[in-house]
Design an enzyme around this catalytic site. Structure first.
Site, mmCIF file in Angstrom:
data_model
loop_
_atom_site.group_PDB
_atom_site.id
_atom_site.type_symbol
_atom_site.label_atom_id
_atom_site.label_comp_id
_atom_site.label_asym_id
_atom_site.label_seq_id
_atom_site.Cartn_x
_atom_site.Cartn_y
_atom_site.Cartn_z
ATOM 1 N N LYS A 68 60.616 -25.331 65.151
ATOM 2 C CA LYS A 68 60.373 -25.175 63.713
ATOM 3 C C LYS A 68 58.891 -25.153 63.380
ATOM 4 C CE LYS A 68 64.843 -26.053 62.209
ATOM 5 N NZ LYS A 68 65.889 -26.235 61.351
ATOM 6 N N LYS A 102 70.989 -20.146 69.652
ATOM 7 C CA LYS A 102 72.217 -20.749 69.114
ATOM 8 C C LYS A 102 72.521 -20.182 67.727
ATOM 9 C CE LYS A 102 70.996 -24.730 66.412
ATOM 10 N NZ LYS A 102 71.442 -25.823 65.685
ATOM 11 N N LYS A 133 72.781 -21.829 60.856
ATOM 12 C CA LYS A 133 72.982 -21.483 59.454
ATOM 13 C C LYS A 133 71.691 -21.003 58.810
ATOM 14 C CE LYS A 133 73.713 -26.338 58.458
ATOM 15 N NZ LYS A 133 72.509 -27.144 58.667
#
Ligand code: ATP
Ligand code: LTN
Length: 329
Positions: free
Chosen positions: A115, A197, A200
């Site tokens: 991130k 992966k 969302k």
């Protein structure tokens, strides 16, 4: 009678929940609640480590509560609550920031590295400290097992290290928890990039199937999913990860065994396989959404309020012990 285990897990309301969240996390919770004391949180203070729209955040907390209920979490057996309504979570996170959590360990967290990218200077302290808040969530309840997807194993390992350091300094306050990860389905992959992966927060909506996606749209996403070279259906995660991922989704949502699927599709091609998988996913979503739509916002609010009271009682007792141990009381 054997004492029941205590289980804690949570999901952050940072986007629309996907079938990855369901397969990797929620589906295990439903099974575990029969034989354990379970606490499931909607971890909104984790969600704000990245920018959120306040109205969307409010809406998602209720929607995730309904998703937990629609998936079969029984609020009479398990505690369901919103993290920010129980102040002990942030209080303990602060204490652990001071005793147990080390910068060097946090810097190694894969999720943080992903991130933060190369813009570390402009990253919030909250995003960096994210795993410490997660450790607080888990340790407040004397949790023994944490059912999560594969990507969260590292954070549970860190929680164990933090708890052990704290216990070494102040005595046996915390139970050392273990991650519980499913054998199959612990890492559902993106439909477009099978090395990533399914998340969302993925910028491309065709990469994931949301639990609240229109079933017809979900079928289209399956038809657009990438496949590997070759034409036959076999399970080989190393060499044919895209197909292995689709087989996993089929098995998990259609209640089938992978070897059986491979046998059934012998001699058939990707087209037939994807069409059938689309039907399986469509049926799963339709049934899931029927249950979801039967639950009102008021029902969800009432469940969260009851959960808050129960979580508040448990955590206040634990915080009394912790505050005494460190000498602020
Ligand atoms: P984000 O994309 O915002 O980082 P996320 O989709 O990874 O979020 P989380 O709220 O971080 O979702 O995860 C909730 C739970 O779902 C965790 O236990 C996580 O391991 C699990 N999970 C998330 N994505 C997957 C996946 N693709 N396969 C299996 N489990 C998953
Ligand atoms: N970091 C987790 C969400 C989370 C969690 C927890 C999971 C926050 N607190 C406690 C298990 C136990 C994630 O999935 N990203």
């Amino acid at each position: 009678m054997k004492e029941q285990k205590t289980i804690f897990s949570g999901i952050k309301p940072s986007g629309d929940l996907t079938i990855g969240n369901y397969i990797g996390a929620i589906s295990q919770w439903v099974e575990m609640q029969e034989r354990s004391n379970c606490i499931f949180s909607i971890v909104d203070y984790h969600a704000i480590t990245v920018k959120q729209n306040p109205d969307d955040l409010r809406r998602r907390v209720l929607d995730i509560t309904k998703i937990y209920l629609a998936a079969g979490i029984n609020p009479k057996r398990s505690i369901i609550f919103q993290q920010s309504t129980v102040p002990a979570h942030t209080e303990l996170a602060w204490i652990l920031n001071c005793s147990g959590a080390y910068m060097a360990d946090l810097k190694k967290m894969t999720q943080y590295k992903d991130k933060a990218g190369d813009k570390e200077e402009a990253i919030s302290v909250g995003l960096f400290g994210y795993p410490v808040l997660m450790a607080a969530d888990i340790l407040l309840y004397d949790t023994q097992a944490v059912p999560v997807g594969d990507d969260q194993k590292q954070h549970v390992e860190l929680t164990r290290d933090i708890a052990k350091r704290f216990n070494n300094e102040y005595g046996p306050i915390f139970t050392i928890p273990e991650a519980v990860v499913k054998k199959e389905g612990a890492r559902v992959m993106s439909l477009l990039e099978p090395s990533k992966k399914m998340a969302k927060s993925d910028g491309s909506a065709n990469a994931f199937i949301a639990l609240l996606d229109d079933p017809e749209l979900a079928k289209k996403k399956i038809m657009k999913a990438v496949t590997d070279s070759g034409t036959d259906i076999d399970y080989d995660p190393e060499n044919r990860p895209a197909l292995a991922n689709l087989l996993t989704i089929y098995a998990q949502l259609g209640n089938r065994q992978i070897p059986r699927l491979v046998r059934d599709y012998a001699g058939k091609g990707y087209g037939d396989f994807k069409k059938d998988l689309g039907e399986v996913v469509g049926k799963f979503l339709t049934e899931f959404q029927t249950k979801f739509n039967e639950i009102s916002d008021d029902d969800a609010q009432a469940v969260l309020e009851e959960g808050r009271k129960q979580a508040q009682e448990i955590t206040e007792k634990k915080m009394t012990q912790i505050r005494q141990a460190i000498g602020v009381r």
